[in-house]
Design a protein around this motif. Structure first.
Motif, PDB file in Angstrom:
ATOM      1  N   UNK A 230       0.854  -1.190   0.000  1.00 44.71           N
ATOM      2  CA  UNK A 230       0.000   0.000   0.000  1.00 44.71           C
ATOM      3  C   UNK A 230       0.890   1.240   0.000  1.00 44.71           C
ATOM      4  N   UNK A 231       0.321   2.346  -0.462  1.00 50.12           N
ATOM      5  CA  UNK A 231       1.150   3.552  -0.575  1.00 50.12           C
ATOM      6  C   UNK A 231       1.683   3.975   0.792  1.00 50.12           C
ATOM      7  N   UNK A 232       0.881   3.797   1.840  1.00 54.81           N
ATOM      8  CA  UNK A 232       1.363   4.227   3.155  1.00 54.81           C
ATOM      9  C   UNK A 232       2.418   3.267   3.712  1.00 54.81           C
ATOM     10  N   UNK A 233       2.585   2.118   3.058  1.00 55.84           N
ATOM     11  CA  UNK A 233       3.604   1.163   3.484  1.00 55.84           C
ATOM     12  C   UNK A 233       4.834   1.180   2.581  1.00 55.84           C
ATOM     13  N   UNK A 234       4.907   2.155   1.667  1.00 54.40           N
ATOM     14  CA  UNK A 234       6.149   2.328   0.930  1.00 54.40           C
ATOM     15  C   UNK A 234       6.098   1.994  -0.546  1.00 54.40           C
ATOM     16  N   UNK A 235       4.900   1.897  -1.127  1.00 58.77           N
ATOM     17  CA  UNK A 235       4.785   1.560  -2.538  1.00 58.77           C
ATOM     18  C   UNK A 235       5.724   2.395  -3.380  1.00 58.77           C
ATOM     19  N   UNK A 236       6.513   1.833  -4.287  1.00 55.62           N
ATOM     20  CA  UNK A 236       6.446   0.428  -4.715  1.00 55.62           C
ATOM     21  C   UNK A 236       7.369  -0.538  -3.954  1.00 55.62           C
ATOM     22  N   UNK A 237       8.376  -0.053  -3.238  1.00 57.24           N
ATOM     23  CA  UNK A 237       9.245  -0.962  -2.483  1.00 57.24           C
ATOM     24  C   UNK A 237       9.674  -0.353  -1.158  1.00 57.24           C
ATOM     25  N   UNK A 238       9.931  -1.229  -0.205  1.00 58.13           N
ATOM     26  CA  UNK A 238      10.456  -0.801   1.088  1.00 58.13           C
ATOM     27  C   UNK A 238      11.436  -1.855   1.589  1.00 58.13           C
ATOM     28  N   UNK A 239      12.251  -1.461   2.546  1.00 59.43           N
ATOM     29  CA  UNK A 239      13.042  -2.457   3.257  1.00 59.43           C
ATOM     30  C   UNK A 239      12.200  -3.052   4.368  1.00 59.43           C
ATOM     31  N   UNK A 240      12.403  -4.325   4.657  1.00 59.74           N
ATOM     32  CA  UNK A 240      11.862  -4.955   5.857  1.00 59.74           C
ATOM     33  C   UNK A 240      13.050  -5.551   6.604  1.00 59.74           C
ATOM     34  N   UNK A 241      13.316  -4.996   7.777  1.00 59.97           N
ATOM     35  CA  UNK A 241      14.463  -5.412   8.583  1.00 59.97           C
ATOM     36  C   UNK A 241      13.926  -6.208   9.769  1.00 59.97           C
ATOM     37  N   UNK A 242      13.895  -7.545   9.656  1.00 58.06           N
ATOM     38  CA  UNK A 242      13.182  -8.358  10.647  1.00 58.06           C
ATOM     39  C   UNK A 242      13.743  -8.223  12.065  1.00 58.06           C
ATOM     40  N   UNK A 243      12.837  -8.013  13.017  1.00 58.88           N
ATOM     41  CA  UNK A 243      13.211  -8.007  14.428  1.00 58.88           C
ATOM     42  C   UNK A 243      13.801  -6.704  14.930  1.00 58.88           C
ATOM     43  N   UNK A 244      14.060  -5.790  14.018  1.00 56.88           N
ATOM     44  CA  UNK A 244      14.685  -4.525  14.421  1.00 56.88           C
ATOM     45  C   UNK A 244      13.677  -3.394  14.367  1.00 56.88           C
ATOM     46  N   UNK A 245      14.004  -2.296  15.066  1.00 55.93           N
ATOM     47  CA  UNK A 245      13.063  -1.179  15.100  1.00 55.93           C
ATOM     48  C   UNK A 245      12.733  -0.728  13.685  1.00 55.93           C
ATOM     49  N   UNK A 246      11.451  -0.422  13.481  1.00 61.71           N
ATOM     50  CA  UNK A 246      10.942  -0.226  12.119  1.00 61.71           C
ATOM     51  C   UNK A 246      11.536   0.964  11.359  1.00 61.71           C
ATOM     52  N   UNK A 247      12.074   2.001  12.026  1.00 64.77           N
ATOM     53  CA  UNK A 247      12.709   3.045  11.210  1.00 64.77           C
ATOM     54  C   UNK A 247      13.804   2.504  10.283  1.00 64.77           C
ATOM     55  N   UNK A 248      14.403   1.354  10.631  1.00 68.83           N
ATOM     56  CA  UNK A 248      15.395   0.747   9.723  1.00 68.83           C
ATOM     57  C   UNK A 248      14.748   0.291   8.424  1.00 68.83           C
ATOM     58  N   UNK A 249      13.457  -0.014   8.475  1.00 71.41           N
ATOM     59  CA  UNK A 249      12.753  -0.577   7.318  1.00 71.41           C
ATOM     60  C   UNK A 249      12.282   0.555   6.418  1.00 71.41           C
TER      61      UNK A 249
END
Lengths: 192, 409
Positions: B212-231
């Motif tokens: 979704x656009x609010x989740x970073x469309x078209x791509x985002x990083x997902x950094x598992x287990x770490x604080x979400x600003x890294x993603x």
């Protein structure tokens, strides 16, 4: 056979120095992605590290900064960075930087971050929000000079440029300790 | 009567009638307003807060089952006042800096590479912050939602960042990377190279659909287990470097001074500790009467899987093991339930979890002591900043079945 060797040998010899120099393993999917030239990278790479090595040439004074700020920043940040739509850009006063404590929300960029280049990098890339990246390098140096002066970090006649800016010692320079657990994690609680 | 008001009522009646006609052809619409209804029943509502430089959505943890957060209910912290409109045909992810082969990847390139789909939670570093306990603006949602709802869990699909870094050929002296988003705020975060090579995903899919656009469309990083600003969302440029860059958000907003560090702050906070919360019953909800009550909630840890969840119904004096429901996955939410019979008396219910590293979720007292703070610090105004706050959350049930948040009571 001899024909193909004749063509292949020079290529093989030419490839040897490259193979020796290369630090990294060869590509697994060489058909995917497009190589970037140095010119490509220069066209978009604006990230500035703590030492300011990537800073472009330019300069700005506190007085010039007041002018740029009034034209480009005041609409959100308020007159001289105070009483705007978001938190104040000024803590402390000329000659008297704020030195903490930082347990609550009493902080702003100049008082809190460890390196002077962080201000330049952020303003250059992300400000103003309506047209980020539109400030010329001289404007960014000037705005940084203006903010640093009103936060008590530099003197009124100091000029900020690619040489002087990285040398500014921020008031909270020693306010940080390296990340722990270091990565890969040590044997310590992860919520440490 | 105010004529405008009268007209407005007339308009509303007409609209309702039209909605009824439209609905008559298909779904039955009960009640007065078509907007308040949903074809599958009342939908969960995200809590929200909008500021000039910031937009926040809170996941309604109390309203859904299982471990997958529906994409539109996924929490969000957007560091700008609008979402970027990015043309996926034009979007490129560049990898440059200390690499032998600087490269640019189009969306088609990324989808051509070997893909993974993995279920992971994301959590804001400021989730569960003491400052938000006691808020009462209904637009934020229910307490478990606005206190703890800046965590969500999704199946993320994309290509491993390690694949892209291998293509670019990371140089031996490189140790960190800086990722920049394509949003107006140029959201930027620094990541240790070792983590980037371990399990970070460049995600283009969430729960089976494009981001979704609010989740970073078209791509985002997902950094598992770490604080979400890294993603980093809308990720556009990844620069491989040999030191942490300490960019604006991470140094200014994502670090916190602590007494146990002599008033200093850590450069970065990475992995989350073990954490759990009872989502139902929780504050703002009611238990209708004595008898059987299913207690349910979520548990997670940045260290890996959750190996045990315990529930106390007597204010922490005794603990019993709760049931963990499959799938129990590393760095993902784990659903737990606990069968309980309420006797109609005052009770305090809470959960705590243990992760595969053997760490146990701390109580508020343990966390306070660990950070070199004093219980009285939590009564100060303004409150001390706290991030990675994973204290056990107690909910108090009154005799009338009403429930309140008593963490700081």
């Amino acid at each position: 056979m001899s024909c193909s060797l004749k063509f292949l040998l020079p290529a093989m010899i030419a490839a040897i120095p490259l193979a020796v120099l290369a630090q990294s393993p060869p590509r697994a999917y060489p058909n995917v992605g497009t190589p970037l030239s140095e010119a490509d990278i220069q066209s978009f790479d604006r990230m500035i590290g703590p030492e300011g090595k990537e800073l472009p040439p330019g300069h700005g004074t506190v007085k010039e900064g007041a002018d740029v700020f009034a034209r480009r920043c005041e609409i959100c940040h308020g007159r001289n960075g105070e009483n705007g739509l978001i938190r104040s850009l000024v803590i402390g006063s000329p000659g008297k930087p704020y030195r903490g404590p930082f347990y609550g929300d009493e902080r702003n960029g100049p008082s809190y971050y460890p390196y002077p280049t962080i201000a330049w990098d952020y303003i250059n890339r992300a400000m103003p929000p309506s047209n980020p990246g539109s400030l010329a390098p001289n404007d960014v140096y000037a705005v940084v000079a203006f903010l640093f002066y009103w936060n008590g970090i530099i003197k009124e006649n100091d000029v900020m440029d690619e040489k002087s800016l990285p040398k500014v010692v921020m008031p909270n320079r020693n306010g940080f300790v390296p990340a722990v657990p270091v990565y890969p994690p040590e044997k310590k609680p992860s919520w440490f | 009567m105010d004529p405008n008001r009268s007209n407005r009522r007339g308009f509303l009646r007409q609209t309702a009638a039209l909605a009824g006609v439209a609905a008559g052809a298909g779904w039955a619409v009960k009640g007065q307003s078509a907007h308040a209804q949903h074809v599958h029943g009342e939908p969960p509502r995200r809590g929200a807060r909008y500021r000039v430089d910031h937009m926040t959505h809170y996941t309604p943890l109390q309203d859904y089952a299982g471990i997958i957060t529906p994409a539109p209910l996924h929490f969000m912290q957007q560091h700008s006042s609008e979402f970027p409109e990015i043309d996926p045909q034009q979007h490129r992810l560049t990898i440059h800096g200390m690499v032998d082969r600087p490269l640019s990847f189009s969306m088609a390139d990324l989808k051509q590479l070997p893909s993974v789909s993995r279920i992971h939670f994301l959590e804001c570093h400021g989730n569960s912050s003491p400052a938000i306990h006691g808020s009462d603006d209904p637009i934020l949602g229910l307490p478990v939602q606005f206190i703890h709802g800046m965590t969500s869990c999704s199946e993320w699909s994309g290509v491993l960042l390690s694949v892209l870094l291998n293509e670019a050929g990371v140089q031996a002296k490189a140790s960190w990377l800086v990722s920049e988003g394509g949003d107006a705020g140029k959201f930027t975060h620094t990541l240790p190279l070792a983590k980037a090579m371990e399990d970070v995903i460049v995600a283009y899919g969430q729960n089976g659909e494009p981001l979704r656009v609010e989740q970073g469309y078209p791509i985002r990083l997902v950094v598992p287990g770490w604080e979400a600003p890294s993603s980093v969302k809308y990720v556009k440029h990844i620069k491989v470097v040999d030191q942490p860059y300490m960019t604006w958000n991470e140094s200014m907003n994502h670090s916190v001074s602590r007494p146990d560090l002599g008033g200093k702050a850590r450069w970065y906070h990475f992995q989350f500790g073990p954490k759990s919360v009872i989502t139902r019953p929780s504050a703002g909800l009611n238990i209708p009467g004595r008898g059987y009550v299913q207690i349910t909630g979520l548990a997670w840890s940045g260290a890996g899987t959750v190996t045990k969840v315990e529930v106390s119904t007597d204010g922490g004096r005794s603990w019993k093991e709760a049931k963990r429901h499959a799938p129990v996955l590393p760095k993902a939410h784990t659903r737990f339930t606990f069968d309980w019979a309420w006797d109609g008396q005052e009770a305090v219910i809470q959960s705590r979890c243990t992760d595969e590293a053997g760490e146990v979720q701390p109580s508020l007292a343990e966390l306070t002591k660990h950070w070199g703070m004093d219980a009285a610090d939590w009564k100060k105004n303004p409150l001390p900043r706290a991030i990675h706050f994973n204290a056990i959350q107690p909910w108090k049930i009154a005799r009338d079945g009403s429930i309140s948040d008593v963490l700081f009571a």
